[in-house]
Design an enzyme around this catalytic site. Structure first.
Site, PDB file in Angstrom:
ATOM      1  N   ASN A 279     -13.521  -4.056  39.245  1.00  0.00           N
ATOM      2  CA  ASN A 279     -14.069  -3.501  38.370  1.00  0.00           C
ATOM      3  C   ASN A 279     -15.713  -2.955  38.674  1.00  0.00           C
ATOM      4  OD1 ASN A 279     -11.875  -2.124  36.446  1.00  0.00           O
ATOM      5  ND2 ASN A 279     -11.457  -4.444  37.004  1.00  0.00           N
TER       6      ASN A 279
ATOM      7  N   GLU B 105     -12.392 -11.804  18.096  1.00  0.00           N
ATOM      8  CA  GLU B 105     -11.075 -12.230  18.284  1.00  0.00           C
ATOM      9  C   GLU B 105     -10.587 -11.701  19.610  1.00  0.00           C
ATOM     10  OE1 GLU B 105      -6.486 -10.747  16.993  1.00  0.00           O
ATOM     11  OE2 GLU B 105      -8.439 -10.334  15.776  1.00  0.00           O
TER      12      GLU B 105
ATOM     13  N   MET C 239     -14.143 -14.176  32.607  1.00  0.00           N
ATOM     14  CA  MET C 239     -13.014 -14.947  31.954  1.00  0.00           C
ATOM     15  C   MET C 239     -13.464 -15.988  31.282  1.00  0.00           C
ATOM     16  SD  MET C 239     -10.675 -13.385  32.900  1.00  0.00           S
ATOM     17  CE  MET C 239      -9.526 -12.574  34.200  1.00  0.00           C
ATOM     18  N   ARG C 240     -14.351 -15.745  30.337  1.00  0.00           N
ATOM     19  CA  ARG C 240     -14.744 -16.587  29.383  1.00  0.00           C
ATOM     20  C   ARG C 240     -14.862 -15.880  27.972  1.00  0.00           C
ATOM     21  NH1 ARG C 240     -15.443 -21.504  29.980  1.00  0.00           N
ATOM     22  NH2 ARG C 240     -17.041 -21.548  28.582  1.00  0.00           N
TER      23      ARG C 240
ATOM     24  N   HIS D 238      -9.066  -4.792  30.031  1.00  0.00           N
ATOM     25  CA  HIS D 238      -7.980  -5.627  29.802  1.00  0.00           C
ATOM     26  C   HIS D 238      -6.594  -4.818  30.600  1.00  0.00           C
ATOM     27  CE1 HIS D 238      -5.539  -8.940  28.287  1.00  0.00           C
ATOM     28  NE2 HIS D 238      -4.411  -8.120  28.040  1.00  0.00           N
TER      29      HIS D 238
ATOM     30  N   ASN E 108     -14.895  -4.409  27.408  1.00  0.00           N
ATOM     31  CA  ASN E 108     -14.030  -5.235  28.097  1.00  0.00           C
ATOM     32  C   ASN E 108     -13.075  -4.197  28.429  1.00  0.00           C
ATOM     33  OD1 ASN E 108     -13.101  -7.784  29.379  1.00  0.00           O
ATOM     34  ND2 ASN E 108     -11.673  -7.642  27.689  1.00  0.00           N
TER      35      ASN E 108
ATOM     36  N   ARG F 169     -20.315 -23.921  23.926  1.00  0.00           N
ATOM     37  CA  ARG F 169     -20.297 -22.351  24.434  1.00  0.00           C
ATOM     38  C   ARG F 169     -21.422 -21.417  23.911  1.00  0.00           C
ATOM     39  NH1 ARG F 169     -15.770 -19.792  25.938  1.00  0.00           N
ATOM     40  NH2 ARG F 169     -14.553 -21.437  25.159  1.00  0.00           N
TER      41      ARG F 169
ATOM     42  N   ALA G  29      -5.601   2.193  37.863  1.00  0.00           N
ATOM     43  CA  ALA G  29      -5.957   2.792  36.628  1.00  0.00           C
ATOM     44  C   ALA G  29      -7.055   2.190  36.215  1.00  0.00           C
ATOM     45  CB  ALA G  29      -4.811   2.620  35.775  1.00  0.00           C
ATOM     46  N   GLU G  30      -7.571   0.859  36.139  1.00  0.00           N
ATOM     47  CA  GLU G  30      -8.738   0.346  35.644  1.00  0.00           C
ATOM     48  C   GLU G  30      -9.960   0.848  36.465  1.00  0.00           C
ATOM     49  OE1 GLU G  30      -8.868  -4.069  35.357  1.00  0.00           O
ATOM     50  OE2 GLU G  30      -6.516  -3.978  35.786  1.00  0.00           O
TER      51      GLU G  30
HETATM   52  C1  GAR Z   1      -8.768  -7.032  35.907  1.00  0.00           C
HETATM   53  O1  GAR Z   1      -7.474  -6.617  36.121  1.00  0.00           O
HETATM   54  C2  GAR Z   1      -9.212  -6.908  34.605  1.00  0.00           C
HETATM   55  O2  GAR Z   1      -8.649  -6.050  33.933  1.00  0.00           O
HETATM   56  C3  GAR Z   1      -8.752  -8.485  34.112  1.00  0.00           C
HETATM   57  O3  GAR Z   1      -9.121  -9.310  35.278  1.00  0.00           O
HETATM   58  C4  GAR Z   1      -9.095  -8.542  36.352  1.00  0.00           C
HETATM   59  C5  GAR Z   1     -10.471  -8.545  37.030  1.00  0.00           C
HETATM   60  O4  GAR Z   1     -10.530  -8.077  38.516  1.00  0.00           O
HETATM   61  N1  GAR Z   1      -9.462  -8.770  32.974  1.00  0.00           N
HETATM   62  C6  GAR Z   1      -8.777  -9.752  32.005  1.00  0.00           C
HETATM   63  O5  GAR Z   1      -7.763 -10.267  32.342  1.00  0.00           O
HETATM   64  C7  GAR Z   1      -9.618  -9.993  30.901  1.00  0.00           C
HETATM   65  N2  GAR Z   1      -8.759 -10.650  29.915  1.00  0.00           N
HETATM   66  P1  GAR Z   1     -11.902  -7.645  39.159  1.00  0.00           P
HETATM   67  O6  GAR Z   1     -12.602  -9.091  39.165  1.00  0.00           O
HETATM   68  O7  GAR Z   1     -11.415  -7.166  40.442  1.00  0.00           O
HETATM   69  O8  GAR Z   1     -12.686  -6.398  38.363  1.00  0.00           O
END
Ligand code: GAR
Length: 203
Positions: A16, A145, A92-93, A111, A109, A67, A175-176
């Protein structure tokens, strides 16, 4: 054109991030990445930033006992280079409420599900277990949250017979890569406002 300054936070692969890098490389795209921050020193995404000359910073969460101190250093790194919008891209934090409050409606973000369904880190497994026929991705503003916050943009993909987590994840990821740069463009063009907890897009 004055470009919106992005700070991108990653933990891993960075595909991404790459989609945002590619979008920002187009002359009329209204944003630019001024820093990439990773909480993991070996995140592959760091190489993507280095390859195009974007400054990187590693802030290892393992070096912090709490944190909020980690988040204070992330905040300082973002401010030092004048970041205006923070993009979480596979970061992932969980962010502390303190950090989120420093950046009201200024952290986004992506998701890999159609929120509010299938929150958390195993969205694709949840989707397959539920037997739904449609999944997708969501770009949203970050609130304390997890995987909540005003939804800016969503894109759907089908869940196909025979899908496993990998095949579904790959389809959603495509799609992302469309959705995230588009959502950031809308914000950079000042077309997104948040009212009563909902993001509204003008025109
Ligand atoms: C992606 O699918 C993103 O949507 C997800 O991690 C992947 C990262 O891929 N994010 C989450 O799950 C956040 N809760 P990338 O490092 O190739 O972008």
């Amino acid at each position: 054109m004055t470009k919106l300054k992005l700070g991108v936070l990653i933990s891993g692969r960075g595909s991404n991030l790459q989609a945002l890098i590619d979008a920002c490389a187009v002359a009329d795209y209204p944003a630019e990445i001024v820093i990439v921050i990773s909480n993991r020193p070996n995140a592959r995404g760091l190489e993507r930033a280095v390859a195009v000359g974007i400054p990187i910073q590693v802030i290892e969460h393992t070096a912090y006992s709490d944190r909020e101190n980690f988040d204070r250093d992330v905040d300082a790194a973002l401010r030092t280079v004048g970041v205006e919008l923070v993009c979480l891209a596979g970061f992932m934090r969980l962010l502390s409420a303190w950090l989120v409050e420093q950046w009201p409606d200024r952290i986004v973000n992506i998701h890999p599900s159609l929120l509010p369904a299938f929150k958390g880190t195993d969205s694709h497994a949840q989707v397959l277990a539920a037997g739904v026929e449609v999944s997708g991705c969501t770009v949203h503003f970050v609130v304390p949250e997890m995987d909540a916050g005003p939804i800016i943009l969503q894109a759907e993909v089908p869940v196909l017979p025979g899908d496993d987590e990998d095949s579904l994840a790959a389809r959603v990821l495509t799609a992302e890569h469309q959705c995230y740069p588009h959502a950031v463009r809308l914000i950079a063009e000042n077309r997104v406002t948040v009212t009563d907890g909902r993001a509204v897009i003008a025109n």
